[in-house]
Write a protein that holds these residues in place. Structure first.
Motif, PDB file in Angstrom:
ATOM      1  N   SER A  70      57.852  63.562  21.776  1.00 30.87           N
ATOM      2  CA  SER A  70      56.753  64.009  21.328  1.00 30.87           C
ATOM      3  C   SER A  70      55.746  63.979  22.325  1.00 30.87           C
ATOM      4  N   MET A  71      55.818  63.291  23.435  1.00 34.62           N
ATOM      5  CA  MET A  71      54.997  62.876  24.447  1.00 34.62           C
ATOM      6  C   MET A  71      55.138  64.085  25.490  1.00 34.62           C
ATOM      7  N   GLY A  72      55.938  65.088  25.202  1.00 33.83           N
ATOM      8  CA  GLY A  72      56.162  66.075  25.962  1.00 33.83           C
ATOM      9  C   GLY A  72      57.090  66.195  27.257  1.00 33.83           C
ATOM     10  N   SER A  73      57.845  65.341  27.101  1.00 27.62           N
ATOM     11  CA  SER A  73      58.886  65.016  27.901  1.00 27.62           C
ATOM     12  C   SER A  73      60.325  65.880  27.164  1.00 27.62           C
ATOM     13  N   GLU A  74      60.943  66.882  28.181  1.00 33.22           N
ATOM     14  CA  GLU A  74      61.914  67.337  27.951  1.00 33.22           C
ATOM     15  C   GLU A  74      63.415  67.118  28.593  1.00 33.22           C
ATOM     16  N   TYR A  75      63.117  66.040  29.152  1.00 31.76           N
ATOM     17  CA  TYR A  75      64.180  65.605  30.088  1.00 31.76           C
ATOM     18  C   TYR A  75      65.408  64.949  29.402  1.00 31.76           C
ATOM     19  N   GLU A  76      66.548  65.405  29.475  1.00 29.92           N
ATOM     20  CA  GLU A  76      67.529  65.013  28.742  1.00 29.92           C
ATOM     21  C   GLU A  76      68.371  63.907  29.411  1.00 29.92           C
ATOM     22  N   TYR A  77      67.590  62.696  29.172  1.00 28.19           N
ATOM     23  CA  TYR A  77      68.151  61.422  29.987  1.00 28.19           C
ATOM     24  C   TYR A  77      69.542  60.992  29.663  1.00 28.19           C
ATOM     25  N   GLU A  78      70.019  61.377  28.585  1.00 30.97           N
ATOM     26  CA  GLU A  78      71.459  60.812  28.181  1.00 30.97           C
ATOM     27  C   GLU A  78      72.460  61.448  29.051  1.00 30.97           C
ATOM     28  N   VAL A  79      72.274  62.710  29.410  1.00 30.66           N
ATOM     29  CA  VAL A  79      73.103  63.367  30.494  1.00 30.66           C
ATOM     30  C   VAL A  79      73.204  62.478  31.750  1.00 30.66           C
ATOM     31  N   ASP A  80      72.294  61.865  32.093  1.00 33.64           N
ATOM     32  CA  ASP A  80      72.356  61.011  33.097  1.00 33.64           C
ATOM     33  C   ASP A  80      72.733  59.569  33.026  1.00 33.64           C
ATOM     34  N   GLY A  81      73.173  59.213  31.860  1.00 32.98           N
ATOM     35  CA  GLY A  81      73.687  57.958  31.104  1.00 32.98           C
ATOM     36  C   GLY A  81      72.532  57.172  30.723  1.00 32.98           C
ATOM     37  N   TYR A  82      71.316  57.510  30.317  1.00 30.39           N
ATOM     38  CA  TYR A  82      70.281  56.475  29.994  1.00 30.39           C
ATOM     39  C   TYR A  82      70.394  56.387  28.353  1.00 30.39           C
ATOM     40  N   THR A  83      70.181  55.335  27.764  1.00 31.58           N
ATOM     41  CA  THR A  83      69.569  55.352  26.482  1.00 31.58           C
ATOM     42  C   THR A  83      68.111  55.709  26.758  1.00 31.58           C
ATOM     43  N   SER A  84      67.381  55.708  25.609  1.00 29.05           N
ATOM     44  CA  SER A  84      65.869  55.923  25.451  1.00 29.05           C
ATOM     45  C   SER A  84      65.115  54.670  26.025  1.00 29.05           C
ATOM     46  N   LYS A  85      65.744  53.460  25.723  1.00 29.81           N
ATOM     47  CA  LYS A  85      65.078  52.193  26.263  1.00 29.81           C
ATOM     48  C   LYS A  85      65.268  52.077  27.845  1.00 29.81           C
ATOM     49  N   GLN A  86      66.802  52.420  27.986  1.00 29.63           N
ATOM     50  CA  GLN A  86      67.133  52.402  29.373  1.00 29.63           C
ATOM     51  C   GLN A  86      66.265  53.385  30.294  1.00 29.63           C
ATOM     52  N   TRP A  87      65.915  54.326  29.794  1.00 27.90           N
ATOM     53  CA  TRP A  87      65.146  55.371  30.718  1.00 27.90           C
ATOM     54  C   TRP A  87      63.840  54.920  30.592  1.00 27.90           C
ATOM     55  N   LEU A  88      63.086  54.437  29.652  1.00 29.83           N
ATOM     56  CA  LEU A  88      61.640  53.906  29.680  1.00 29.83           C
ATOM     57  C   LEU A  88      61.656  53.003  30.729  1.00 29.83           C
ATOM     58  N   LYS A  89      62.552  51.676  30.805  1.00 26.55           N
ATOM     59  CA  LYS A  89      62.681  50.719  31.701  1.00 26.55           C
ATOM     60  C   LYS A  89      62.634  51.316  33.030  1.00 26.55           C
ATOM     61  N   TYR A  90      63.513  52.263  33.362  1.00 22.59           N
ATOM     62  CA  TYR A  90      63.970  52.843  34.452  1.00 22.59           C
ATOM     63  C   TYR A  90      62.390  53.380  35.056  1.00 22.59           C
ATOM     64  N   LEU A  91      61.864  54.143  34.276  1.00 24.96           N
ATOM     65  CA  LEU A  91      60.695  55.006  34.541  1.00 24.96           C
ATOM     66  C   LEU A  91      59.506  53.668  34.982  1.00 24.96           C
ATOM     67  N   ARG A  92      59.334  52.627  33.860  1.00 27.93           N
ATOM     68  CA  ARG A  92      58.357  51.566  34.156  1.00 27.93           C
ATOM     69  C   ARG A  92      58.827  50.985  35.568  1.00 27.93           C
ATOM     70  N   ASP A  93      59.970  50.543  35.795  1.00 29.76           N
ATOM     71  CA  ASP A  93      60.209  49.893  36.964  1.00 29.76           C
ATOM     72  C   ASP A  93      59.888  50.538  38.322  1.00 29.76           C
ATOM     73  N   SER A  94      59.998  52.005  38.147  1.00 31.13           N
ATOM     74  CA  SER A  94      59.875  53.058  39.102  1.00 31.13           C
ATOM     75  C   SER A  94      58.472  53.070  39.494  1.00 31.13           C
ATOM     76  N   PHE A  95      57.757  52.853  38.574  1.00 31.27           N
ATOM     77  CA  PHE A  95      56.247  52.917  38.722  1.00 31.27           C
ATOM     78  C   PHE A  95      55.665  51.571  38.990  1.00 31.27           C
ATOM     79  N   ASP A  96      56.293  50.691  39.477  1.00 30.94           N
ATOM     80  CA  ASP A  96      55.966  49.545  40.204  1.00 30.94           C
ATOM     81  C   ASP A  96      55.364  49.728  41.543  1.00 30.94           C
ATOM     82  N   ILE A  97      53.808  50.097  41.382  1.00 30.39           N
ATOM     83  CA  ILE A  97      53.176  50.167  42.548  1.00 30.39           C
ATOM     84  C   ILE A  97      52.454  49.153  42.940  1.00 30.39           C
TER      85      ILE A  97
END
Length: 97
Positions: A70-97
């Motif tokens: 609903s926030m505009g993402s069309e990335y099918e993260y399950e294909v890359d082995g992520y659950t929703s929470k895993q994907w969000l955690k990965y994205l959060r950790d990647s934004f560690d600037i």
């Protein structure tokens, strides 16, 4: 849920993980690298804070997926082995600037 808190995350997801993102980028990692190089640090920090807030909400896998899409993402993260929470955690950790 405070809509204003999620504005920057929604802008990032919608702008970079839109339905044609794979035509512009080779992987989700290359999208994240592009975001980090091209978005203002404050926008990335705000998006990271929104992810933290989102992860603190008790939702089912399908509710998380619905929220992410609903926030505009069309990335099918399950294909890359992520659950929703895993994907969000990965994205959060990647934004560690």
């Amino acid at each position: 849920m405070n809509k204003d808190l999620f504005n920057n995350l929604e802008q990032i997801l919608g702008a970079y993980f839109h339905q044609d993102w794979e035509e512009e980028f080779s992987s989700e990692k290359s999208v994240i690298e592009y975001i980090l190089e091209n978005e203002p640090p404050q926008k990335i920090i705000s998006a990271k804070e929104a992810i933290d807030e989102l992860l603190n909400i008790d939702m089912s896998e399908s509710e998380y997926k619905e929220k992410i899409f609903s926030m505009g993402s069309e990335y099918e993260y399950e294909v890359d082995g992520y659950t929703s929470k895993q994907w969000l955690k990965y994205l959060r950790d990647s934004f560690d600037i």
